[in-house]
Design a protein around this motif. Structure first.
Motif, PDB file in Angstrom:
ATOM      1  N   TRP A 161       6.552 -72.215 -15.692  1.00 12.00           N
ATOM      2  CA  TRP A 161       7.887 -72.553 -15.209  1.00 12.00           C
ATOM      3  C   TRP A 161       8.597 -73.458 -16.201  1.00 12.00           C
ATOM      4  O   TRP A 161       9.790 -73.323 -16.439  1.00 12.00           O
ATOM      5  N   LEU A 162       7.858 -74.403 -16.769  1.00 15.50           N
ATOM      6  CA  LEU A 162       8.465 -75.295 -17.756  1.00 15.50           C
ATOM      7  C   LEU A 162       8.978 -74.504 -18.951  1.00 15.50           C
ATOM      8  O   LEU A 162      10.082 -74.728 -19.430  1.00 15.50           O
ATOM      9  N   ARG A 163       8.166 -73.590 -19.438  1.00 18.96           N
ATOM     10  CA  ARG A 163       8.602 -72.755 -20.549  1.00 18.96           C
ATOM     11  C   ARG A 163       9.801 -71.905 -20.139  1.00 18.96           C
ATOM     12  O   ARG A 163      10.715 -71.695 -20.935  1.00 18.96           O
ATOM     13  N   LEU A 278      10.830 -64.712 -18.682  1.00 18.09           N
ATOM     14  CA  LEU A 278      11.745 -65.533 -19.468  1.00 18.09           C
ATOM     15  C   LEU A 278      11.006 -66.617 -20.239  1.00 18.09           C
ATOM     16  O   LEU A 278      11.536 -67.174 -21.205  1.00 18.09           O
ATOM     17  N   SER A 279       9.772 -66.922 -19.833  1.00 15.29           N
ATOM     18  CA  SER A 279       9.017 -67.985 -20.480  1.00 15.29           C
ATOM     19  C   SER A 279       8.496 -67.594 -21.854  1.00 15.29           C
ATOM     20  O   SER A 279       8.044 -68.451 -22.614  1.00 15.29           O
ATOM     21  N   GLY A 280       8.548 -66.309 -22.206  1.00 15.90           N
ATOM     22  CA  GLY A 280       7.962 -65.876 -23.466  1.00 15.90           C
ATOM     23  C   GLY A 280       8.946 -65.341 -24.475  1.00 15.90           C
ATOM     24  O   GLY A 280       8.558 -64.619 -25.403  1.00 15.90           O
ATOM     25  N   GLU A 281      10.214 -65.690 -24.361  1.00 18.78           N
ATOM     26  CA  GLU A 281      11.236 -65.103 -25.217  1.00 18.78           C
ATOM     27  C   GLU A 281      11.341 -65.745 -26.601  1.00 18.78           C
ATOM     28  O   GLU A 281      11.983 -65.212 -27.484  1.00 18.78           O
ATOM     29  N   GLY A 334      14.524 -79.598 -23.340  1.00 19.20           N
ATOM     30  CA  GLY A 334      14.349 -78.494 -22.403  1.00 19.20           C
ATOM     31  C   GLY A 334      12.899 -78.103 -22.214  1.00 19.20           C
ATOM     32  O   GLY A 334      12.529 -77.560 -21.169  1.00 19.20           O
ATOM     33  N   THR A 335      12.032 -78.367 -23.209  1.00 21.08           N
ATOM     34  CA  THR A 335      10.620 -78.024 -23.059  1.00 21.08           C
ATOM     35  C   THR A 335       9.955 -78.849 -21.971  1.00 21.08           C
ATOM     36  O   THR A 335       8.903 -78.476 -21.460  1.00 21.08           O
ATOM     37  N   ALA A 336      10.550 -79.983 -21.608  1.00 22.19           N
ATOM     38  CA  ALA A 336      10.064 -80.794 -20.495  1.00 22.19           C
ATOM     39  C   ALA A 336      10.927 -80.589 -19.258  1.00 22.19           C
ATOM     40  O   ALA A 336      10.838 -81.361 -18.304  1.00 22.19           O
ATOM     41  N   ALA A 362       1.195 -77.052 -27.557  1.00 21.26           N
ATOM     42  CA  ALA A 362       0.288 -76.256 -26.721  1.00 21.26           C
ATOM     43  C   ALA A 362       1.059 -75.204 -25.941  1.00 21.26           C
ATOM     44  O   ALA A 362       0.553 -74.106 -25.685  1.00 21.26           O
ATOM     45  N   MET A 363       2.290 -75.529 -25.552  1.00 24.92           N
ATOM     46  CA  MET A 363       3.115 -74.582 -24.805  1.00 24.92           C
ATOM     47  C   MET A 363       3.741 -73.525 -25.708  1.00 24.92           C
ATOM     48  O   MET A 363       4.210 -72.503 -25.223  1.00 24.92           O
TER      49      MET A 363
END
Length: 426
Positions: A161-163, A278-281, A334-336, A362-363
Motif C-alpha cells: 500500500w505504501l508503494r 499501481l505499486s509496481g509502476e 511519498g514513499t512514506a 528495500a521497497m
C-alpha cells in the motif's frame, strides 16, 4: 508486513447510537481531528461504501483474503478517505469538502480505521435525511447512524500500500483532464462497458465516449472496465464525471475517473492492466535516484503541515530549492505515504501514515541495485553511451532483458538508473 495493534476494542454505544472504530494512532496521544455531521448523508454513506468496496476487492486473482483498512485524513478544510484494492490495481479516494462538513475541526492529522461488514450494513441503511455523525481522531472514529453495529478486526497494513501511495501520486501528477460527461451520459457509458480484462481506450465523442482498440488524441486508457462498477451507485448524486490520463502513446497507461458530487468528490485511479498493481509502476524511481533527494525531503517534510493543497512554488521559495528538486523531494516523501495528489485541484496534499522506519531501498529493489552498480564503479562511457556491466544504455533505452520486456513501461531498469546517477553526480 507492517503489523500494529489498535488502541482498544471497537464498540457500539447503544445509548448514543454511536459506532466507535478503533484506529492505529496519529501524531498526538489523544486529540480529535473532527467532530460533526456529514451533509448529504445518503450520498456520503454511498461514497464511503465505495471506498470500503475497493479495499475489500481483489480485481486480479480473487482470494478469500479481506483487507479493509481505509486511511482517513483531516486536512483542516476537508476530510479524505483513501483505500487500495487487495491487488493494488485500483486506488480510491473520497474528498469531503468544507461545504459538506457541519462540525468543528480540532486538529489536523491522519489515521487508519478498522472497517468491517457490520459498518457496511449500517451505512447501506442510511437514507435521505438521516443523520450521519462522525468523530475522527487518532484513537477512534465514531460513526453515528440511526442503527448499526461493529466487530473489531485487527488487520496488517501491507507495505505494498505504501508503494501504491507513492506511485499513484507521481503517476497522477502527470495526468491532464481529457473529458467531462454529464451524470446521465456517464451512466449510459458505464452500463454498456464490456466485461473483459483487455485494455481499451475511451475516446471523447460528442457528449459521450466511444471505445476504441487504439489510442488517439484525448483518449483515456481503460483496462478492466468492470473496475469502474464501483462508480455506478454514485451516479444518481453526480454533477459530472471527469476523465484524466497522461499523453497517449499507444501503450496501456493508468487513468483517473472522478465523480463530482458537489461538496464531495470520489476518484478512482486504475492501473494500466488488471494484472498490474499501481505499486509496481516504477514512477518514483527518477525522483528517488536524484542525488539530493534524501536531504531535500527532510527539508521539505519539515515545512509540511497537513495542507489540503501543497504549493510547489511556495515550497521552493521557502526551502530555497528549485521546483524540480521540490518535486523530487515530494516523491521521496511519498514513499512514506506523506504526500498525495488531487487531480481535481491539480495539487499535492499532505498526510502522515502510521508507519515508521521506512526502508526506501528495500521497497524499491531497482533503486538499491542501481546504487550498488554505482558503488562498484560498474558504469563507464563510450561517447554518449553508458556501459553498465555487460549492457549498453542509450538515453532511457538499455540492452537488458527488463528493457526488452517492458520498454520503459514500468519505469527505468537498474542500468539506466545507475547511468543517470553517475551522469548527475549522485
Amino acid at each position: 508486513m507492517h503489523s500494529y495493534a489498535y488502541v482498544a476494542d471497537s464498540r457500539l454505544d447503544e445509548t448514543r447510537r454511536a459506532l466507535g472504530l478503533q484506529t492505529s494512532g496519529g501524531r498526538a496521544p489523544n486529540p480529535r481531528f473532527f467532530t460533526g455531521f456529514l451533509g448529504d448523508s445518503q450520498q456520503a454513506a454511498t461514497a464511503l461504501l465505495a471506498i470500503a468496496k475497493v479495499a475489500g476487492t481483489r480485481y486480479f486473482q480473487p482470494t478469500t483474503e479481506r483487507l479493509r483498512d481505509p486511511v482517513v485524513t483531516c486536512n483542516g478544510d476537508r476530510l479524505r478517505f483513501e483505500s487500495f484494492s487487495g491487488c493494488c490495481g485500483v486506488y480510491a479516494r473520497l474528498d469531503v469538502l468544507g461545504d459538506a462538513l457541519d462540525g468543528e475541526v480540532h486538529d489536523r492529522g491522519t489515521t487508519n480505521v478498522d472497517v468491517n461488514e457490520p459498518l457496511r450494513r449500517a451505512l447501506a441503511r442510511v437514507t435521505k435525511g438521516d443523520p450521519l455523525h462522525l468523530t475522527v481522531g487518532p484513537d477512534q472514529v465514531e460513526v453515528g447512524t440511526l442503527d448499526g453495529a461493529v466487530v473489531e478486526k485487527k488487520v496488517p497494513l501491507p507495505p505494498r500500500w505504501l508503494r501504491g501511495f507513492a506511485e499513484t501520486q507521481v503517476l497522477t501528477s502527470k495526468f491532464d483532464l481529457k473529458a467531462e460527461l454529464s451524470a446521465a451520459d456517464a451512466q449510459r457509458f458505464l452500463k454498456t462497458l464490456p466485461k473483459g480484462r483487455a485494455a481499451v481506450w475511451a475516446v471523447p465523442s460528442g457528449k459521450s465516449l466511444r471505445l476504441s482498440g487504439s489510442a488517439s488524441a484525448n483518449a483515456v486508457c481503460l483496462a478492466g472496465p468492470n473496475r469502474l462498477e464501483t462508480l455506478i451507485p454514485l451516479l444518481r448524486f453526480a454533477k459530472a464525471v471527469r476523465l484524466y490520463g497522461p499523453p497517449a502513446d499507444g501503450k496501456p497507461v493508468a487513468s483517473g475517473w472522478e465523480v463530482d458530487l458537489g461538496a464531495q468528490r470520489l476518484t478512482l485511479v486504475l492501473s494500466p492492466e488488471v494484472t498490474r498493481g499501481l505499486s509496481g509502476e516504477g514512477a518514483v524511481l527518477d525522483g528517488l535516484a536524484a542525488g539530493d533527494a534524501d536531504t531535500d525531503a527532510e527539508l521539505v517534510g519539515a515545512l509540511l503541515d497537513f495542507e489540503p493543497r501543497v504549493d510547489v512554488a511556495d515550497l521552493a521559495d521557502r526551502s530555497g530549492l528549485t521546483p524540480a528538486r521540490v518535486k523530487d523531494a515530494l516523491a521521496q516523501l511519498g514513499t512514506a505515504g506523506r504526500v498525495g495528489y488531487d487531480l481535481a485541484e491539480a495539487s499535492y496534499f499532505h498526510r502522515e501514515l502510521p508507519y515508521g522506519g521506512i526502508d526506501v531501498e528495500a521497497m524499491n529493489p531497482r533503486l538499491r541495485n542501481a546504487k550498488a552498480l554505482v558503488a562498484q564503479n560498474a558504469v563507464s562511457w563510450d561517447g554518449d553511451t553508458a556501459v553498465v556491466g555487460s549492457y549498453r544504455v542509450n538515453g532511457e533505452a538499455c540492452t537488458c532483458q527488463w528493457w526488452a520486456e517492458y520498454r520503459g513501461g514500468r519505469g527505468k531498469c537498474k542500468h539506466v538508473l545507475a547511468a543517470d546517477m553517475v551522469r548527475g553526480g549522485a
